[in-house]
Structures are given as structure tokens and as C-alpha cells.
Design an enzyme around this catalytic site. Structure first.
Site, PDB file in Angstrom:
ATOM      1  CB  SER A 181      13.347 -30.298 -83.227  1.00  0.00           C
ATOM      2  OG  SER A 181      13.557 -29.360 -82.340  1.00  0.00           O
TER       3      SER A 181
ATOM      4  CG  HIS B 107      10.066 -25.841 -83.495  1.00  0.00           C
ATOM      5  ND1 HIS B 107      10.751 -25.876 -84.652  1.00  0.00           N
ATOM      6  CD2 HIS B 107      10.879 -26.388 -82.734  1.00  0.00           C
ATOM      7  CE1 HIS B 107      11.966 -26.207 -84.631  1.00  0.00           C
ATOM      8  NE2 HIS B 107      12.205 -26.687 -83.212  1.00  0.00           N
TER       9      HIS B 107
ATOM     10  CD  GLU C 137       9.194 -24.848 -88.190  1.00  0.00           C
ATOM     11  OE1 GLU C 137       9.499 -25.118 -89.392  1.00  0.00           O
ATOM     12  OE2 GLU C 137       9.709 -25.684 -87.229  1.00  0.00           O
TER      13      GLU C 137
ATOM     14  CG  ASN D 255      14.975 -28.731 -87.134  1.00  0.00           C
ATOM     15  OD1 ASN D 255      15.953 -28.324 -87.141  1.00  0.00           O
ATOM     16  ND2 ASN D 255      14.171 -28.481 -85.933  1.00  0.00           N
TER      17      ASN D 255
HETATM   18  N1  LIG Z   1      18.724 -26.724 -79.184  1.00  0.00           N
HETATM   19  C1  LIG Z   1      17.951 -26.261 -80.226  1.00  0.00           C
HETATM   20  O1  LIG Z   1      18.609 -25.510 -81.034  1.00  0.00           O
HETATM   21  C2  LIG Z   1      16.536 -26.358 -80.311  1.00  0.00           C
HETATM   22  C3  LIG Z   1      15.998 -25.717 -81.128  1.00  0.00           C
HETATM   23  C4  LIG Z   1      14.559 -25.756 -81.280  1.00  0.00           C
HETATM   24  C5  LIG Z   1      13.911 -26.560 -80.667  1.00  0.00           C
HETATM   25  N2  LIG Z   1      14.577 -27.433 -79.665  1.00  0.00           N
HETATM   26  C6  LIG Z   1      13.759 -28.409 -78.968  1.00  0.00           C
HETATM   27  O2  LIG Z   1      13.828 -28.001 -77.662  1.00  0.00           O
HETATM   28  C7  LIG Z   1      13.540 -29.120 -76.543  1.00  0.00           C
HETATM   29  C8  LIG Z   1      14.852 -28.832 -75.643  1.00  0.00           C
HETATM   30  O3  LIG Z   1      15.917 -28.419 -76.204  1.00  0.00           O
HETATM   31  P1  LIG Z   1      17.035 -27.704 -75.390  1.00  0.00           P
HETATM   32  O4  LIG Z   1      18.260 -27.355 -76.401  1.00  0.00           O
HETATM   33  O5  LIG Z   1      16.740 -26.674 -74.606  1.00  0.00           O
HETATM   34  O6  LIG Z   1      17.761 -29.109 -74.501  1.00  0.00           O
HETATM   35  P2  LIG Z   1      18.521 -28.935 -73.135  1.00  0.00           P
HETATM   36  O7  LIG Z   1      19.262 -30.183 -72.999  1.00  0.00           O
HETATM   37  O8  LIG Z   1      19.445 -27.473 -73.233  1.00  0.00           O
HETATM   38  O9  LIG Z   1      17.518 -28.678 -71.875  1.00  0.00           O
HETATM   39  C9  LIG Z   1      16.562 -29.473 -71.693  1.00  0.00           C
HETATM   40  C10 LIG Z   1      16.301 -29.362 -70.095  1.00  0.00           C
HETATM   41  O10 LIG Z   1      15.103 -30.216 -69.657  1.00  0.00           O
HETATM   42  C11 LIG Z   1      15.172 -30.482 -68.252  1.00  0.00           C
HETATM   43  N3  LIG Z   1      14.206 -31.447 -68.150  1.00  0.00           N
HETATM   44  C12 LIG Z   1      14.535 -32.890 -68.477  1.00  0.00           C
HETATM   45  N4  LIG Z   1      13.513 -33.596 -67.822  1.00  0.00           N
HETATM   46  C13 LIG Z   1      12.458 -32.682 -67.354  1.00  0.00           C
HETATM   47  C14 LIG Z   1      11.343 -32.696 -66.582  1.00  0.00           C
HETATM   48  N5  LIG Z   1      10.794 -34.058 -66.499  1.00  0.00           N
HETATM   49  N6  LIG Z   1      10.777 -31.698 -66.027  1.00  0.00           N
HETATM   50  C15 LIG Z   1      11.479 -30.522 -65.934  1.00  0.00           C
HETATM   51  N7  LIG Z   1      12.530 -30.387 -66.863  1.00  0.00           N
HETATM   52  C16 LIG Z   1      13.212 -31.513 -67.473  1.00  0.00           C
HETATM   53  C17 LIG Z   1      16.587 -30.722 -68.441  1.00  0.00           C
HETATM   54  O11 LIG Z   1      17.182 -30.714 -67.164  1.00  0.00           O
HETATM   55  C18 LIG Z   1      17.313 -29.748 -69.080  1.00  0.00           C
HETATM   56  O12 LIG Z   1      17.552 -28.665 -68.230  1.00  0.00           O
HETATM   57  C19 LIG Z   1      14.009 -30.270 -77.288  1.00  0.00           C
HETATM   58  O13 LIG Z   1      12.531 -30.906 -77.647  1.00  0.00           O
HETATM   59  C20 LIG Z   1      14.532 -29.888 -78.754  1.00  0.00           C
HETATM   60  O14 LIG Z   1      14.116 -30.762 -79.787  1.00  0.00           O
HETATM   61  C21 LIG Z   1      15.982 -27.287 -79.377  1.00  0.00           C
END
Ligand SMILES: NC(=O)c1ccc[n+]([C@@H]2O[C@H](COP(=O)([O-])OP(=O)(O)OC[C@H]3O[C@@H](n4cnc5c(N)ncnc54)[C@H](O)[C@@H]3O)[C@@H](O)[C@H]2O)c1
Length: 288
Positions: A123, A144, A156, A195
Site C-alpha cells: 500500500s 494493489h 491500482e 491510501n
Molecule cells: N489489509 C488491507 O486492507 C490491505 C489492503 C490493500 C493492500 N494491503 C497490503 O497487502 C499486504 C498484506 O496485508 P494483509 O492485510 O493481507 O496482511 P496480513 O497480516 O493479513 O497477512 C500477511 C501474511 O503474510 C504472511 N507472511 C509473512 N512473511 C511471509 C513470507 N516471508 N512468506 C510468505 N508469507 C509471509 C503472514 O504469515 C501473513 O499470513 C500489505 O503489504 C498491505 O499493506 C492490505
């Protein structure tokens, strides 16, 4: 031989909120999907998240049981990044942490075929930084998605200064023609378009609650009933994940040095206490 321009085999790194959603929509589009996680338990939890979401779609009559099984059958999980070697496109969706992400990009770059695209669902972390960890910067970009991925239409597309137009076009065709999403293009600036507007708003709502200005319920009702937003900012912060919101705010503050991106202290305190929002069962609201 498969057309190397087309995306047929998708890899997703991380099966949390976003990774599981990206895997689900890709499998629904008929693609072969491989999801990697840090442990067998985390991979299984990701698979279970996809299954639960598909079950909800069956209950709503959007999918029949045979389709659900076929979609699930197209998703494999692994704990090895090397298993992504045959993917046409890998989308990284791990925690919002630049060091972790650059290390994943460097590792994937070594195993992927030359034609493969490496994308991040970040993000707020500069795409150029991720591209710099690879030897294929022209084939690195931000793709994104929005949460929940199966519901929200927007993607995005974020090229860095080095991303080739061909890569953006391949990613655009994947998002629109294969997944049925709508795209907007954004420059490689922390927060991109959505964002950059949304995060200061969410942080302002957190500051209102922190300062005792109004309760979370009153702030949210204000925006839902007064502005016709589908959800108030504190409920949305809980849905995003307060750890993720804090990490995004920190990268944006790092980029712009503007107080409006500075995370209020309560956010870090809640993250330290494990109150990360809906995914942990408690944030500004209780989901127990
Ligand atoms: N939550 C949101 O609303 C949202 C929206 C758009 C983008 N994002 C982006 O998406 C990404 C993930 O966010 P999320 O909300 O899914 O987080 P989350 O915490 O739900 O999930 C992250 C996952 O990544 C896994 N992980 C960590 N290190 C790893 C590795 N080395 N190999 C494989 N898996 C690994 C963790 O075990 C976890 O299950 C971030 O960059 C965030 O900024 C989030």
C-alpha cells in the site's frame, strides 16, 4: 508452448487477508494458483480462509458447490518460495515491511523464469525499492488490490520509473480481462491514489477517539448516516488491520514528513496489545 505474454500460472506470497483474496479471485478466473506462506499452519489457515469465502458465495447463490470445489482445486499451498519457479506472475502480499519484502523480491527474482512479472500488493512501500532488489526492474510493479478482494472492483497499477510499458499492459490485461477488475494508474508515491486520501482520514478518526472527542460508534455513525459511507472509519480501520494501518502510515510519514500521516500513539499501543482489529477479534470494536 504457452504464450509467455499471458498469465496462466499465478503465485501469491502470503495468505493473510489480502493474499487469500488475491488467490481466490485468480482461481475463480480459471488460473492455476500457488500460494506460499511461512509455515504449514499459516498456509492451511490461508486455504481455510479461501474456502470460507467461497462457502459464503455458495450460500449467497453466486457459486454452486461444483464450482466452489473446482476453484479450490486450482489453489495449491506451499511453504517454499522456490516452488514459484514456473509462475508467469507472482504477487507478493506479506506484511507491510520493506526489509521483508525486498528479501522476498530478491529470492523470487533468482528462481523465476525471465518472462515472469514480479508484483507487490504493497500500500505504501516504494515500488522502486522492491525493483532494486531484483535484476528485472522493468518487470516489477505494484498491483494493489482492495479489501475484501472478491468484492471491491478496484486495482491500482503502479509502475516505478523503470517499469516497462509492456509490463504495465500485461498486468492491466491480467487485472481487467482475466480478473474482471477496474484499474487506475498511480505514480510510485507512497499511498498511491486511494491510501494517500484514505489514510489521513482514518488517522483523523483515530485521533478523535484518542482525544475523547467522540466515541468510535459516534464517529462511525456520523460518517455512515451523515455522508452515506458504507462503513465508518474506525470499523474500516479494524477491517484493514491496525498493524497494517500503522505500517502504512509510517511509510507515508517517512515519505512525505507531513503530520497528517503521523500515526497517533494509541494505534501503536493497540498493536502492541494485540488488538489489531477484526482479524484478531478486537480493535476499536469487539468481534468476539
Ligand atoms: N489489509 C488491507 O486492507 C490491505 C489492503 C490493500 C493492500 N494491503 C497490503 O497487502 C499486504 C498484506 O496485508 P494483509 O492485510 O493481507 O496482511 P496480513 O497480516 O493479513 O497477512 C500477511 C501474511 O503474510 C504472511 N507472511 C509473512 N512473511 C511471509 C513470507 N516471508 N512468506 C510468505 N508469507 C509471509 C503472514 O504469515 C501473513 O499470513 C500489505 O503489504 C498491505 O499493506 C492490505
Amino acid at each position: 508452448m504457452a504464450d509467455k505474454q499471458n498469465v496462466e500460472r499465478v503465485g501469491v506470497v502470503g495468505a493473510g487477508l489480502m493474499g487469500s483474496g488475491i488467490a481466490e479471485v485468480s482461481a475463480k478466473a480459471g488460473l492455476d494458483v500457488l500460494v506460499s506462506e511461512v509455515s504449514a499452519d499459516a498456509a492451511e489457515a490461508g486455504r481455510a480462509r479461501i474456502e470460507k469465502s467461497l462457502d459464503r458465495a455458495v450460500k449467497k447463490g453466486k457459486l454452486d458447490e461444483a464450482e466452489r470445489d473446482a476453484v479450490l482445486g486450482r489453489v495449491r499451498v506451499t511453504t517454499s518460495l522456490d516452488d514459484h519457479a514456473d509462475r508467469d506472475l507472482v504477487i507478493e502480499a506479506i506484511a507491510e515491511n520493506a526489509e521483508l519484502k525486498t528479501s522476498i523480491f530478491a529470492q523470487l527474482d533468482k528462481v523465476l523464469e525471465p518472462h515472469a512479472i514480479l508484483a507487490s500488493n504493497t500500500s505504501s512501500i516504494p515500488i522502486a525499492k522492491l525493483a532494486g532488489a531484483t535484476e528485472r526492474p522493468t518487470q516489477v510493479l505494484g498491483i494493489h488490490f482492495f479489501n475484501p478482494v472478491p468484492v471491491l472492483k478496484l486495482v491500482e497499477l503502479v509502475p516505478s520509473l523503470l517499469t516497462s510499458e509492456e509490463t504495465v499492459e500485461r498486468a492491466s490485461a491480467f487485472a481487467t480481462e482475466q480478473l474482471g477488475k477496474e484499474t487506475i494508474r498511480a505514480q510510485d508515491r507512497s499511498g498511491f491514489v486511494v491510501n494517500a486520501l484514505l489514510v489521513p482520514y482514518l488517522l483523523s478518526a483515530v485521533r478523535m477517539v484518542e482525544g475523547g472527542f467522540a466515541t468510535a460508534e459516534d464517529v462511525d455513525n456520523g460518517m455512515v448516516l451523515g455522508c452515506a459511507h458504507p462503513m465508518g472509519p474506525l470499523a474500516l480501520a479494524d477491517l484493514v488491520g491496525l498493524d497494517t494501518l500503522k505500517a502504512i502510515a509510517d511509510s507515508m510519514y517517512d515519505e512525505y514528513k507531513e503530520p497528517l500521516y503521523a500515526a497517533p500513539p494509541i494505534l501503536q499501543r493497540m498493536v502492541d496489545a494485540g488488538l489489531t482489529g477484526k482479524k484478531s477479534g478486537r480493535g476499536f470494536y469487539d468481534y468476539g
